[in-house]
Scaffold this motif. Structure first.
Motif, PDB file in Angstrom:
ATOM      1  N   ALA A  41       0.824  -1.203   0.000  1.00  0.00           N
ATOM      2  CA  ALA A  41       0.000   0.000   0.000  1.00  0.00           C
ATOM      3  C   ALA A  41       0.863   1.260   0.000  1.00  0.00           C
ATOM      4  N   ALA A  42       2.014   1.204   0.697  1.00  0.00           N
ATOM      5  CA  ALA A  42       2.916   2.356   0.725  1.00  0.00           C
ATOM      6  C   ALA A  42       3.437   2.669  -0.666  1.00  0.00           C
ATOM      7  N   ALA A  43       3.699   1.622  -1.437  1.00  0.00           N
ATOM      8  CA  ALA A  43       4.209   1.819  -2.790  1.00  0.00           C
ATOM      9  C   ALA A  43       3.131   2.319  -3.748  1.00  0.00           C
ATOM     10  N   LEU A  44       1.849   2.054  -3.420  1.00  0.00           N
ATOM     11  CA  LEU A  44       0.779   2.324  -4.381  1.00  0.00           C
ATOM     12  C   LEU A  44      -0.180   3.444  -3.987  1.00  0.00           C
ATOM     13  N   SER A  63       5.306   8.399   2.295  1.00  0.00           N
ATOM     14  CA  SER A  63       4.735   7.066   2.424  1.00  0.00           C
ATOM     15  C   SER A  63       5.786   6.065   2.896  1.00  0.00           C
ATOM     16  N   PHE A  64       6.962   6.125   2.295  1.00  0.00           N
ATOM     17  CA  PHE A  64       8.025   5.202   2.685  1.00  0.00           C
ATOM     18  C   PHE A  64       8.578   5.520   4.074  1.00  0.00           C
ATOM     19  N   LEU A  65       8.489   6.789   4.503  1.00  0.00           N
ATOM     20  CA  LEU A  65       8.903   7.115   5.867  1.00  0.00           C
ATOM     21  C   LEU A  65       7.951   6.485   6.888  1.00  0.00           C
ATOM     22  N   THR A 265      11.070  -5.934  -3.180  1.00  0.00           N
ATOM     23  CA  THR A 265       9.610  -5.898  -3.176  1.00  0.00           C
ATOM     24  C   THR A 265       9.082  -4.468  -3.139  1.00  0.00           C
ATOM     25  N   ALA A 266       9.229  -3.778  -2.026  1.00  0.00           N
ATOM     26  CA  ALA A 266       8.625  -2.447  -1.875  1.00  0.00           C
ATOM     27  C   ALA A 266       9.199  -1.440  -2.875  1.00  0.00           C
TER      28      ALA A 266
END
Length: 436
Positions: A41-44, A63-65, A265-266
């Motif tokens: 979800a963070a990636a998208l 988002s990644f933080l 992955t992420a």
């Protein structure tokens, strides 16, 4: 020494292999399902839903933080749950860690976005993400001890493999569900409500995990330990006063596992969709294919580490991981889907090779009285080095020098792990019944 401890120890029945395997695999599969659906979800979608007031790049970085917050919480979770795991037992602590992780994950799925509650949305997201990290911080160490402390002689790596298979299963479940959603829903539906479904479904999965774990008995190694002497009052203090070096070396040896998994992955998912031009469903399908190689490598590496030792397997895996960093740019920029699939499969295969022996090796580094705390601390401190900001730094590194810089990050993490493993003694023949 109280008679309560002695009676509990002598009366503790053995767990069957099937029960140990089921509780170890199911628990970590659910935990990593919960954790990885956030990574996906963070990636998208996390950026647009919770940080819409910023630019696209800033949304991705924010988002990644939030993704990294959980890795900061994990060592605290290992201290908290490790304390009770070493004092009252493995079973009760594992149940509590699973509940915390499941509740936080479900609530993320129900959390309104920025458009509904403003700044409270990202604040509450960070709080729940921190709770996820606390839960996972206590999860893996307990699952690994559950497996290894029930293992027969000469098969500790094989039993320690059970929780190591959990991430592959959880990853497939999470990615498979996101893949179905990506195929079934359009972009507006997915961003509006579709992404929440995997989080809410966590509640049902947690019930399955709780059922498996509540059927367990305490491990015989822990029961024997409390029969000899009362548990240590503050395991964390004893751990870092007497066993700090194995914690640091164990943490460094884990860095390669985290870097391989979360960069592959992420970060790769985000890069593949935003830069390489793949659709969500195509890249998620590629990741589902690649994780099969991680699942294949896990039992093979566990068998090899029981036969040849933990160090030889980890050394070979780390050296190959160092070399694999140099393949990232040529394979991902080759322009063909098969090259992307090859890179993803290679990295996740090496993740399985380096991850499988850890289920036995990290518990073997510590005496019983601080084993839960020690194994959990090493495992989760490694996450800060190898994974907490890996997708964030990878995004920055791409902007600075391209994919070769990200590949260098993977190689550097693998080199750190290689040096740590070389400094460790072989643990295959260590006695887990050693109390102190």
């Amino acid at each position: 020494m109280s008679t309560t401890y002695n009676e509990a120890a002598t009366a503790a029945p053995l767990n069957s292999t099937a029960r140990v395997a089921t509780a170890s695999i199911v628990g970590t599969a659910i935990e990593f399902y919960d954790f990885y659906i956030y990574a996906t979800a963070a990636a998208l979608v996390i950026g647009p839903v919770f940080f819409p007031q910023t630019s696209g790049t800033a949304q991705m970085l924010a988002s990644f933080l939030t993704f990294g917050i959980a890795f900061i919480a994990r060592p605290l979770g290992s201290a908290l749950f490790g304390h009770f795991g070493d004092r009252i037992g493995r079973k009760s602590t594992l149940v509590a860690s699973l509940l915390l992780m499941g509740v936080c994950t479900t609530l993320i799925g129900l959390l309104p976005g920025y458009d509904s509650i403003g700044a409270w949305a990202p604040i509450l997201l960070c709080v729940l993400r921190f709770g996820q990290g606390l839960g996972l911080g206590g999860e893996w160490g307990g699952a690994a001890l559950l497996a290894t402390e029930n293992a027969p002689k000469g098969k500790r790596a094989w039993f320690g493999m059970f929780p190591q298979l959990g991430p592959s299963i959880g990853f497939l479940a999470a990615n498979g569900l996101f893949l179905i959603l990506a195929i079934s829903l359009n972009d507006e539906q997915f961003r509006s409500w579709g992404w929440r479904i995997p989080f809410i479904l966590s509640a049902a999965l947690v019930m399955v995990g709780l059922y498996a774990r509540l059927k367990l008995h305490e491990t015989p190694v822990f029961a024997n330990a409390v029969a000899k002497e009362a548990p240590v009052k503050v395991p964390l203090v004893e751990l870092f006063s007497q066993h700090w070096l194995p914690v640091l070396l164990g943490a460094a040896s884990m860095a390669v596992c985290y870097a391989l998994f979360y960069i592959t992955t992420a970060f790769s998912l985000s890069y593949g969709v935003s830069t390489l031009g793949y659709s969500r469903e195509t890249f998620l399908g590629l990741l589902c294919f690649a994780v099969l190689f991680m699942g294949l490598a896990t039992p093979l590496a566990a068998l090899a580490s029981d036969r040849y030792g933990r160090k030889p397997v980890l050394i070979v895996g780390a050296v190959l991981a160092i070399l694999s960093g140099f393949t990232m740019e040529p394979l991902l920029t080759h322009g063909s889907t098969w090259a992307v699939a090859l890179f993803l499969a290679l990295e996740l295969f090496l993740m399985g090779v380096t991850f499988a022996p850890m289920g036995a090796m990290l518990p073997e580094l510590f005496p019983t009285r601080v084993r839960y705390t020690g194994a959990s601390a090493a495992y989760n401190l490694g996450g800060i080095v190898g994974a907490s900001a890996a997708p964030f730094f990878a995004t920055k590194l791409v902007a600075m020098g391209g994919l070769s810089y990200v590949g260098g990050y993977v190689s550097a993490a693998a080199l750190l792990s290689l040096m740590a493993v070389l400094c460790l003694k072989e643990t295959r023949d260590n006695d887990l019944n050693k109390v102190a």
